[in-house]
Enzyme design. Structure first.
Site, mmCIF file in Angstrom:
data_model
loop_
_atom_site.group_PDB
_atom_site.id
_atom_site.type_symbol
_atom_site.label_atom_id
_atom_site.label_comp_id
_atom_site.label_asym_id
_atom_site.label_seq_id
_atom_site.Cartn_x
_atom_site.Cartn_y
_atom_site.Cartn_z
ATOM 1 C CE1 TYR A 114 15.421 -16.161 -9.949
ATOM 2 C CE2 TYR A 114 17.432 -16.988 -11.583
ATOM 3 C CZ TYR A 114 16.292 -15.931 -10.759
ATOM 4 O OH TYR A 114 17.537 -15.926 -9.469
ATOM 5 C CD1 TRP A 116 18.844 -11.816 -11.045
ATOM 6 C CD2 TRP A 116 18.894 -10.142 -10.274
ATOM 7 N NE1 TRP A 116 18.841 -11.778 -9.213
ATOM 8 C CE2 TRP A 116 19.477 -10.467 -9.589
ATOM 9 C CE3 TRP A 116 20.120 -8.182 -10.477
ATOM 10 C CZ2 TRP A 116 19.877 -10.133 -8.092
ATOM 11 C CZ3 TRP A 116 20.634 -7.738 -9.769
ATOM 12 C CH2 TRP A 116 20.163 -8.266 -7.752
#
Ligand SMILES: Nc1nc2c(c(=O)[nH]1)N[C@H]1C(S)=C(S)[C@@H](COP(=O)(O)OP(=O)(O)OC[C@H]3O[C@@H](n4cnc5c(=O)[nH]c(N)nc54)[C@H](O)[C@@H]3O)O[C@H]1N2
Ligand SMILES: Nc1nc2c(c(=O)[nH]1)N[C@H]1C(S)=C(S)[C@@H](COP(=O)(O)OP(=O)(O)OC[C@H]3O[C@@H](n4cnc5c(=O)[nH]c(N)nc54)[C@H](O)[C@@H]3O)O[C@H]1N2
Ligand SMILES: [Mo]
Length: 768
Positions: A114, A116
């Site tokens: 996980y 960005w």
């Protein structure tokens, strides 16, 4: 002698820019000329590209190099790293992946990764690690996200889709023409609109919000801090006890019902289960009417204020917006469901300017008029083993292999993780209760991380592979919340020995025999072209023309026109609830869900319900830990990215994260503005710099996230990372989302010398 300056267009999650290069170094990142409100975060970029914190060469933890899977895993984060050449590093990673796949199966590899990552359709590290692991047999993934995980799994039960939470809601043009009252739960903090995933050509949200204020729309901001009112906006601020918005919404709905101001027709024709929910509101079964007075005792807002707000909303066209933060809390499903139910009682869903919305004030481009066409991206492929854990159950998974967990009506079992592969994320930024994560992190035999910098996660890995930054590669980028497609041109040679994630995985795939499946025969140049062409054909299918790739690449941008029609959320459903039925079991808005009732979750009842969170200011526990910690997004960076950059450093106090608190709370503890303080609870403690701020309501402490984790075995975190204080607890068994906003703490003045911050010292390195 004057060095010639070269300029290269590029893109980041905080906006499009032009990299200015001199003598092979990036000297500046200038905002995109057509961006009306560029983000100052750009200032940090050039320095970070050439920072001494860059990972220069592949590096292996000394203990792991000696003993492999039998190494002392408690030494992660303390051991030296041994720098090795690429061939050695890639062989180590390939062999270890092969060993784990053969000995323990694909389920033993955790590749959720996980995070960005960075902007760009091709070089998105998280997509690439998944594409690589999927094409090599599969891995355990992560379902949902930390941003709006509770909404993602709740909303389909209620309205048949989660897309409104992404910001696809009634657009600003329509709001400007029709909305009279805008109720903003969580406020409209413009600092968060600097960012959108994938990056933006245009920072549009700030301008829309300013226009709305000028157009005379009345704004009511309901939030624990007045800082969520945009500067210069004449909004009314209603301070609310954190995590109690559901009670306030129920109090409003009850008032509307009691005074006959509800839209009985809409509730009849477009909703399902209103009767059941009305029994709860009126207290038919539990003897407790959820009146404004009842709500006042919970949320700390006066009953008259609640009732007046309800009446005012019923009198005029009203939009109810919730920021994403409201659902990033224990029982975070409830305020979202309650806000939809409140909007249903008002009966304005599907009408111009009315109803509910999400994401205003959380991200750039929410509600910006834009055709619904996807942003450029590479596919991660399908995971052959199809196994995922709820995203925020990371530490539970590592600590409890084989244990069962509930998730959205199903029961899963945690896998036995032997190898963790992370690229494009920073779990020692994003996860809650980091001291617990430190213990969980000792479980896997091997941890591989790609990053460009020696982040807290990289320095706690066994094998670290240096990744290029955006400025060192070619790509094409854009966001589904922005009208631009942007060329991202390589501005400089890779720093140190760093390589593109894409190429690292290509070499690993070649060693494991699945290169063709991973690359599909394309290199960087071919992929950039293919991703552009694919996006352009989607746009053309939707009726918009786009230049060919070479023209786009030469121009640096392509632009989507504004759509001709306004987007009004659920307009068609409003007009004809049969023909345009929602994707729920009843085809209507579910104010009571039979499906959720069947799950039988006490922590997520079948209708919008006030449930006290595990920690909050109304509980007895508040006497031991009397302050509610809000760990919001940082104004001066994106999460942990660029924390070592100039802008972020300028905002620190004593080199640490600022801790904002009300002057009365400070005075009661003998804390003066600028003091070094310790923030603490039973889970951990960290240092920070006190900033007294009467915009923060009493009883609340605000710390932004993003300070690079600086905990070193002794559990005092030195840099001000609030995630040593937050609780690692799912929002409920339904969504299992991140509940970072639910944490109680106390604050004390730090006496004596402070231990220095070491987060920005690169780890000790040795050469093989
Ligand atoms: N207490 C608290 N905690 C929270 C939140 C909160 O509100 N409160 N919010 C949560 C939310 S909403 C989110 S989205 C998460 C964010 O959590 P993350 O997305 O994990 O945070 P980032 O700092 O963006 O991490 C991205 C990492 O990828 C690296 N990176 C960037 N580009 C590249 C690349 O090209 N290649 C490689 N290999 N690496 C790259 C960066 O250096 C950085 O280390 O945090 C969550 N945590
Ligand atoms: N500059 C910058 N912008 C960002 C990011 C970043 O890192 N930096 N991260 C991006 C990401 S990944 C995401 S997910 C979004 C997150 O967007 P949000 O989740 O909306 O952002 P937060 O800053 O966590 O919270 C917004 C405000 O909600 C208020 N709030 C907190 N708890 C409560 C509550 O219980 N009730 C009410 N009424 N208000 C409450 C806080 O005062 C806070 O200022 O931001 C995005 N934007
Ligand atoms: Mo997020």
């Amino acid at each position: 002698m004057n060095q010639p300056r070269q300029r290269f267009p590029s893109l980041s999650h905080w906006g499009a820019f032009t990299a200015v290069v001199e003598g092979g170094r990036v000297v500046d990142c200038e905002p995109f000329a057509r961006d009306p409100a560029p983000s100052p975060i750009l200032r940090s970029m050039a320095g970070m590209v050439h920072s001494p914190l860059r990972v220069a060469r592949p590096a292996v933890r000394e203990g792991w190099l000696r003993q492999r899977e039998g190494s002392d895993r408690a030494a992660r984060g303390h051991d030296r790293f041994v720098e090795v050449d690429w061939d050695t590093a890639l062989t180590l990673v390939a062999d270890e992946l092969a060993r784990v796949r053969t000995q323990h199966g694909h389920d033993a590899i955790f590749g959720g990764s996980y995070g960005w990552s960075s902007a760009g359709g091709l070089h998105h590290a998280r997509t690439l690690v998944q594409r690589f692991l999927h094409s090599g047999g599969g891995c355990v993934g992560q379902a949902g996200n930390y941003s709006w995980g509770a909404a993602q799994f709740l909303l389909p039960h209620v309205i048949g889709t989660f897309t409104p939470v992404t910001g696809r809601v009634t657009d600003w043009r329509n709001l400007l023409a029709h909305t009279k009252l805008f109720i903003a739960f969580g406020g409209l903090p413009l600092r968060n609109t600097q960012v959108t995933s994938g990056g933006a050509g245009e920072h549009s949200s700030a301008a829309w919000i300013a226009q709305a204020a000028r157009a005379g729309i009345e704004f009511v901001v309901i939030s624990p801090t007045r800082n969520d009112v945009p500067e210069g906006m004449a909004a009314r601020w209603i301070p609310i006890r954190p995590n109690t918005d559901t009670a306030l919404m129920l109090g409003m709905a009850h008032t509307l019902l009691a005074e006959g101001l509800h839209d009985a027709d809409f509730l009849q024709t477009h909703c399902n289960g209103f009767e059941a929910w009305a029994r709860y509101l009126q207290g038919t079964d539990d003897g407790v009417p959820k009146s404004a007075a009842w709500a006042a005792a919970i949320c700390g807002v006066e009953a008259d204020t609640i009732a007046e707000l309800a009446r005012s909303a019923a009198r005029q066209r009203t939009l109810i917006n919730c920021t994403w933060s409201l659902q990033r809390a224990h029982h975070g499903e409830q305020p979202y469901w309650a806000s939809i139910a409140l909007a249903a009682v008002l009966g304005q869903i599907g009408l111009p300017g009315g109803g509910f919305a999400f994401g205003h004030g959380s991200v750039n481009g929410a509600a910006t008029p834009r055709p619904d066409v996807a942003a450029p991206r590479l596919s991660a492929g399908t995971n052959p083993i199809g196994r995922q854990i709820p995203v925020a159950r990371l530490a539970d998974m590592l600590l409890h292999p084989g244990q069962a967990y509930d998730f959205n009506g199903r029961t899963g079992t945690y896998p036995d993780t032997r190898l963790v592969y992370w690229a494009g994320g920073n779990p020692f930024h994003h996860h809650q209760d980091l001291n617990r994560l430190l213990r969980a992190w000792q479980k896997p035999e091997t941890i591989v991380v790609h990053d460009s910098w020696w982040t807290p996660t990289a320095r706690r890995a066994d094998i670290v592979l240096p990744a290029t930054t955006t400025l060192e590669r070619n790509d094409v980028g854009g966001s589904s919340r922005d009208r631009y497609l942007l060329a991202m041109k390589q501005a400089i040679a890779p720093v140190g020995q760093s390589r593109n994630d894409f190429d690292i995985f290509r070499e690993l795939a070649a060693r494991a025999g699945h290169e063709a499946a991973y690359t599909e025969g394309r290199d960087e140049a071919a992929w950039v072209r293919a991703i552009y062409d694919n996006t352009a054909s989607n746009w053309r299918a939707a009726g918009f023309d786009l230049p060919d790739f070479d023209t786009f690449w030469a121009n640096g941008t392509a632009e989507l026109p504004e759509p001709e029609r306004d987007m009004v959320l659920f307009e068609a459903f409003r007009a004809d609830p049969q023909a345009a039925a929602l994707g729920t079991p009843s085809g209507r808005i579910e104010l009571h869900s039979a499906a959720i009732a069947r799950f039988g979750y006490a922590d997520c009842p079948p209708q919008p319900t006030w449930l006290a969170p595990e920690e909050w200011l109304g509980a007895d526990g508040a006497r031991q830990w009397p302050l509610h910690l809000i760990s919001s997004q940082p104004a001066d960076k994106l999460h942990s990215q660029l924390d070592a950059g100039v802008l972020s450093r300028e905002h620190k106090l004593h080199d640490r994260q600022r801790v904002r608190l009300n002057p009365a709370d400070a005075q009661a503890r003998g804390i003066a503005d600028g003091d070094l303080v310790r923030v603490f609870n039973a889970r951990g403690h960290c240092l920070g710099g006190a900033t007294l701020d009467d915009a923060v309501m009493p009883g609340v402490v605000v710390m932004s996230t993003g300070a690079w984790f600086d905990g070193h075995g002794d559990d005092l975190e030195r840099h001000g990372n609030p995630n040593v204080l937050t609780a690692d607890r799912g929002t409920s068994r339904l969504a299992q989302g991140c509940s970072a906003m639910t944490a109680l703490v106390d604050v004390a003045r730090w006496q004596g010398d402070a231990p220095p911050v070491r987060a920005f010292d690169a780890p000790a390195l040795a050469t093989a």
